[in-house]
Scaffold this motif. Structure first.
Motif, PDB file in Angstrom:
ATOM      1  N   GLU A 115      -3.583  13.142 -75.447  1.00  0.00           N
ATOM      2  CA  GLU A 115      -3.640  11.740 -75.864  1.00  0.00           C
ATOM      3  C   GLU A 115      -5.025  11.189 -75.553  1.00  0.00           C
ATOM      4  OE1 GLU A 115      -0.893   7.751 -75.039  1.00  0.00           O
ATOM      5  OE2 GLU A 115      -0.813   9.461 -73.676  1.00  0.00           O
ATOM      6  N   VAL A 116      -5.606  10.449 -76.500  1.00  0.00           N
ATOM      7  CA  VAL A 116      -6.945   9.884 -76.326  1.00  0.00           C
ATOM      8  C   VAL A 116      -6.858   8.365 -76.414  1.00  0.00           C
ATOM      9  CG1 VAL A 116      -9.331   9.864 -77.148  1.00  0.00           C
ATOM     10  CG2 VAL A 116      -7.939  11.931 -77.419  1.00  0.00           C
ATOM     11  N   ASP A 117      -7.286   7.684 -75.369  1.00  0.00           N
ATOM     12  CA  ASP A 117      -7.290   6.224 -75.374  1.00  0.00           C
ATOM     13  C   ASP A 117      -8.393   5.741 -76.312  1.00  0.00           C
ATOM     14  OD1 ASP A 117      -8.183   3.474 -74.534  1.00  0.00           O
ATOM     15  OD2 ASP A 117      -6.543   3.722 -73.103  1.00  0.00           O
ATOM     16  N   PRO A 118      -8.050   4.969 -77.364  1.00  0.00           N
ATOM     17  CA  PRO A 118      -9.065   4.548 -78.336  1.00  0.00           C
ATOM     18  C   PRO A 118     -10.183   3.712 -77.727  1.00  0.00           C
ATOM     19  CG  PRO A 118      -6.842   4.143 -79.171  1.00  0.00           C
ATOM     20  CD  PRO A 118      -6.704   4.492 -77.720  1.00  0.00           C
ATOM     21  N   ALA A 119      -9.867   2.939 -76.698  1.00  0.00           N
ATOM     22  CA  ALA A 119     -10.868   2.046 -76.110  1.00  0.00           C
ATOM     23  C   ALA A 119     -11.778   2.770 -75.127  1.00  0.00           C
ATOM     24  CB  ALA A 119     -10.178   0.873 -75.425  1.00  0.00           C
ATOM     25  N   THR A 120     -11.178   3.512 -74.194  1.00  0.00           N
ATOM     26  CA  THR A 120     -11.949   4.139 -73.122  1.00  0.00           C
ATOM     27  C   THR A 120     -12.324   5.586 -73.418  1.00  0.00           C
ATOM     28  OG1 THR A 120      -9.981   4.930 -71.967  1.00  0.00           O
ATOM     29  CG2 THR A 120     -10.735   2.694 -71.468  1.00  0.00           C
ATOM     30  N   LYS A 121     -11.657   6.196 -74.413  1.00  0.00           N
ATOM     31  CA  LYS A 121     -11.830   7.615 -74.751  1.00  0.00           C
ATOM     32  C   LYS A 121     -11.309   8.525 -73.649  1.00  0.00           C
ATOM     33  CE  LYS A 121     -13.675   6.350 -78.559  1.00  0.00           C
ATOM     34  NZ  LYS A 121     -12.839   6.357 -79.791  1.00  0.00           N
ATOM     35  N   GLN A 122     -10.614   7.961 -72.669  1.00  0.00           N
ATOM     36  CA  GLN A 122     -10.005   8.789 -71.628  1.00  0.00           C
ATOM     37  C   GLN A 122      -8.924   9.669 -72.253  1.00  0.00           C
ATOM     38  OE1 GLN A 122      -8.272   6.640 -68.366  1.00  0.00           O
ATOM     39  NE2 GLN A 122      -7.600   8.478 -67.298  1.00  0.00           N
ATOM     40  N   GLN A 123      -8.855  10.927 -71.809  1.00  0.00           N
ATOM     41  CA  GLN A 123      -7.902  11.863 -72.375  1.00  0.00           C
ATOM     42  C   GLN A 123      -6.849  12.240 -71.343  1.00  0.00           C
ATOM     43  OE1 GLN A 123      -9.826  14.911 -75.019  1.00  0.00           O
ATOM     44  NE2 GLN A 123     -11.705  14.118 -74.108  1.00  0.00           N
ATOM     45  N   ARG A 124      -5.608  12.376 -71.802  1.00  0.00           N
ATOM     46  CA  ARG A 124      -4.495  12.743 -70.924  1.00  0.00           C
ATOM     47  C   ARG A 124      -3.728  13.887 -71.565  1.00  0.00           C
ATOM     48  NH1 ARG A 124      -4.429   7.231 -71.518  1.00  0.00           N
ATOM     49  NH2 ARG A 124      -4.994   5.990 -69.697  1.00  0.00           N
ATOM     50  N   ALA A 125      -3.472  14.918 -70.781  1.00  0.00           N
ATOM     51  CA  ALA A 125      -2.732  16.076 -71.275  1.00  0.00           C
ATOM     52  C   ALA A 125      -1.259  15.936 -70.924  1.00  0.00           C
ATOM     53  CB  ALA A 125      -3.298  17.351 -70.667  1.00  0.00           C
ATOM     54  N   HIS A 126      -0.392  16.292 -71.860  1.00  0.00           N
ATOM     55  CA  HIS A 126       1.055  16.243 -71.645  1.00  0.00           C
ATOM     56  C   HIS A 126       1.623  17.633 -71.907  1.00  0.00           C
ATOM     57  CE1 HIS A 126       1.035  11.848 -71.403  1.00  0.00           C
ATOM     58  NE2 HIS A 126       0.187  11.883 -72.409  1.00  0.00           N
ATOM     59  N   GLY A 127       2.054  18.289 -70.827  1.00  0.00           N
ATOM     60  CA  GLY A 127       2.590  19.632 -70.960  1.00  0.00           C
ATOM     61  C   GLY A 127       2.644  20.302 -69.609  1.00  0.00           C
ATOM     62  N   ASN A 128       2.550  21.629 -69.592  1.00  0.00           N
ATOM     63  CA  ASN A 128       2.682  22.345 -68.331  1.00  0.00           C
ATOM     64  C   ASN A 128       1.445  22.147 -67.451  1.00  0.00           C
ATOM     65  OD1 ASN A 128       0.852  24.926 -68.319  1.00  0.00           O
ATOM     66  ND2 ASN A 128       1.737  24.874 -70.377  1.00  0.00           N
ATOM     67  N   LEU A 129       1.657  22.208 -66.157  1.00  0.00           N
ATOM     68  CA  LEU A 129       0.612  21.888 -65.189  1.00  0.00           C
ATOM     69  C   LEU A 129      -0.567  22.853 -65.285  1.00  0.00           C
ATOM     70  CD1 LEU A 129      -0.458  20.277 -62.761  1.00  0.00           C
ATOM     71  CD2 LEU A 129       0.890  21.789 -61.288  1.00  0.00           C
ATOM     72  N   ARG A 130      -0.276  24.121 -65.474  1.00  0.00           N
ATOM     73  CA  ARG A 130      -1.345  25.109 -65.476  1.00  0.00           C
ATOM     74  C   ARG A 130      -2.384  24.817 -66.561  1.00  0.00           C
ATOM     75  NH1 ARG A 130      -1.175  31.503 -67.183  1.00  0.00           N
ATOM     76  NH2 ARG A 130      -3.248  32.025 -66.350  1.00  0.00           N
ATOM     77  N   LEU A 131      -1.923  24.679 -67.789  1.00  0.00           N
ATOM     78  CA  LEU A 131      -2.850  24.396 -68.878  1.00  0.00           C
ATOM     79  C   LEU A 131      -3.397  22.983 -68.769  1.00  0.00           C
ATOM     80  CD1 LEU A 131      -4.343  25.123 -71.388  1.00  0.00           C
ATOM     81  CD2 LEU A 131      -2.249  24.816 -72.725  1.00  0.00           C
ATOM     82  N   GLY A 132      -2.575  22.069 -68.269  1.00  0.00           N
ATOM     83  CA  GLY A 132      -3.021  20.693 -68.099  1.00  0.00           C
ATOM     84  C   GLY A 132      -4.190  20.571 -67.133  1.00  0.00           C
ATOM     85  N   ARG A 133      -4.163  21.348 -66.056  1.00  0.00           N
ATOM     86  CA  ARG A 133      -5.277  21.332 -65.095  1.00  0.00           C
ATOM     87  C   ARG A 133      -6.565  21.817 -65.760  1.00  0.00           C
ATOM     88  NH1 ARG A 133      -3.583  24.132 -59.471  1.00  0.00           N
ATOM     89  NH2 ARG A 133      -5.842  23.966 -59.257  1.00  0.00           N
TER      90      ARG A 133
END
Length: 452
Positions: free
Chosen positions: A378-396
């Motif tokens: 997920e990419v915040d349109p304003a800040t461009k901050q990205q958040r991963a949603h899924g398993n911890l290993r790949l998310g890290r």
């Protein structure tokens, strides 16, 4: 005499700093290394003449897991010292990177401030170690749900334009999935086949089968699903009837048996044609209600007869994320993807899917989606901050990429290529010619930053 020399050296450092000639880390590699192995690291500095003598420098190392190389705990703000060699502007060192995690190397020299020892940091390098299964793969990102003039997208935007815009946003691949139109993706593939670019696109469509309100993505199938049930309706009807007979009446109201069966039939047909079958936006709520009955959506999510489902899609993210994690807690580790479902290029870039894959071939991408080597971003349109949603290993690992790889290396090159692609797909031959020297640059990043 030693005192005078020290004063002179300090004065030179102060003068160089004042003149803007302070040494700085220019580049370092590899950034991705095998876990639990020794790897040679190279760090290159600008204005290296401004560095103190090598005997006054220390190369510090710390592993993000907070342990020393021998497994003992590190104290607060402590670093390990690593032997190194420096010649001209280049430093080399060999380090054992333990486990699958982030690591930090920094070159420092001591500096006294008000009687307190405070190091001067000349350069900091962040890198990531991967276990053999992930180290053999590469991270690729793309959006696989978007619409163009071939369905209900902007009437002045072609599938090629949408995909070229994805390249500007740092994507490696994209799929146009117009409603009831396999032809849209074919237009994009035909256009991109004539251009010197590393951006990849594949066949796709958003399927709406007879008597079924469930939206389904067909990704990479060798033929159009819409054409199949349009031209061979009796075959479709027969398959749906057979599938309905397999539904347990206790699990689902009878009125919902047809769409449930039709969904499975379409998913099976997509797989038969070599594609990935995706359950779209389970929590999309037009007109103040869920677009299909919640009982049907819950049934489909419990059965999991698709290859992946959209954890992120436009405005239906929050409940999709919550349900996804609940399913995972129940042991149903379905592959989840992130898409924009954009109907205009201006709405691209708010989500994407990160896939660990051997290559950008569709067969490799599809195989790794099925293995669960993918994550929704997920990419915040304003800040461009990205958040991963899924398993911890790949998310890290994804979180490391967001900060330390994509912005500095990958995305800048993609944006430059994407600017030219947008013009080239609109018929600008000069832009097409200008793409030629850029081809191969993004793949070459892996050759440089991935340890051999």
């Amino acid at each position: 005499m030693r005192f005078r020399n020290d004063v002179f050296t300090y004065a030179v450092v102060v003068l160089l700093t004042a003149l803007g000639l302070q040494a700085a880390l220019k580049d370092a590699w590899p950034q991705f290394v095998p876990a639990d192995q020794q790897t040679a690291i190279t760090m290159v500095f600008t204005d290296a003449a401004a560095l103190p003598k090598s005997e006054e420098l220390t190369l510090q190392y710390v592993c993000a897991d907070g342990l020393r190389a021998d497994g003992r705990a590190l104290g607060w703000a402590q670093f390990e010292k690593v032997p190194f060699a420096i010649k001209d502007d280049t430093l080399t060192a060999t380090v054992n990177f333990r486990g699958e995690t982030e690591h930090t190397l920094r070159l420092v020299s001591p500096h006294a401030t008000n009687g307190m020892k405070k190091p001067v940091v000349h350069g900091t390098f962040k890198l990531y170690s991967l276990k053999p299964d992930f180290f053999a793969l590469r991270p690729y990102k793309g959006d696989v749900h978007m619409h163009s003039k071939f369905s209900d997208g902007r009437k002045d935007e072609t599938p090629s334009h949408m995909i070229a815009t994805c390249r500007k946003l740092g994507h490696d691949f994209a799929i146009a999935t117009d409603h009831r139109s396999y032809a849209g993706s074919q237009e994009a593939m035909s256009t991109f086949a004539k251009l010197p670019t590393d951006m990849r696109c594949f066949p796709g469509e958003e399927v709406h089968s007879p008597g079924n309100g469930v939206h389904i993505l067909s990704l990479g199938a060798s033929a159009g699903i819409t054409e199949w049930f349009t031209e061979k309706r009796p075959e479709y009807d027969q398959a749906v009837t057979a599938e309905k007979a397999r539904i347990d009446a206790k699990e689902l109201p009878e009125a919902l048996h047809h769409p449930a069966a039709a969904s499975v039939v379409v998913w099976n047909k997509i797989r038969e044609l070599g594609g990935i079958a995706v359950y779209c936006h389970p929590y999309w709520r037009p007109d103040h209600r869920q677009y299909i009955p919640a009982a049907l959506s819950d049934y489909l999510l419990q059965k999991g007869q698709f290859d992946a489902f959209e954890v992120l899609n436009g405005g239906s993210n929050d409940l999709g994320i919550l349900h996804y994690h609940e399913l995972r807690a129940q042991g149903r580790n379905y592959p989840g993807i992130g898409v924009t479902d954009a109907h205009a290029s201006a709405n691209l870039g708010k989500a994407y899917t990160l896939i660990m894959s051997e290559s950008l071939s569709f067969s490799d991408l599809a195989a790794n989606i099925r293995k669960g080597n993918c994550i929704a971003v997920e990419v915040d349109p304003a800040t461009k901050q990205q958040r991963a949603h899924g398993n911890l290993r790949l998310g890290r690992f994804a979180t490391f990429l967001f900060t330390h790889y994509y912005p500095q290396q990958h995305d800048k090159l993609c944006a430059e290529e994407g600017d030219l692609l947008v013009k080239a797909v609109a018929g600008d031959t000069a832009a097409s010619d200008a793409l030629k020297p850029l081809q191969g640059r993004v793949p070459a990043l892996f050759d440089k930053y991935w340890a051999k």
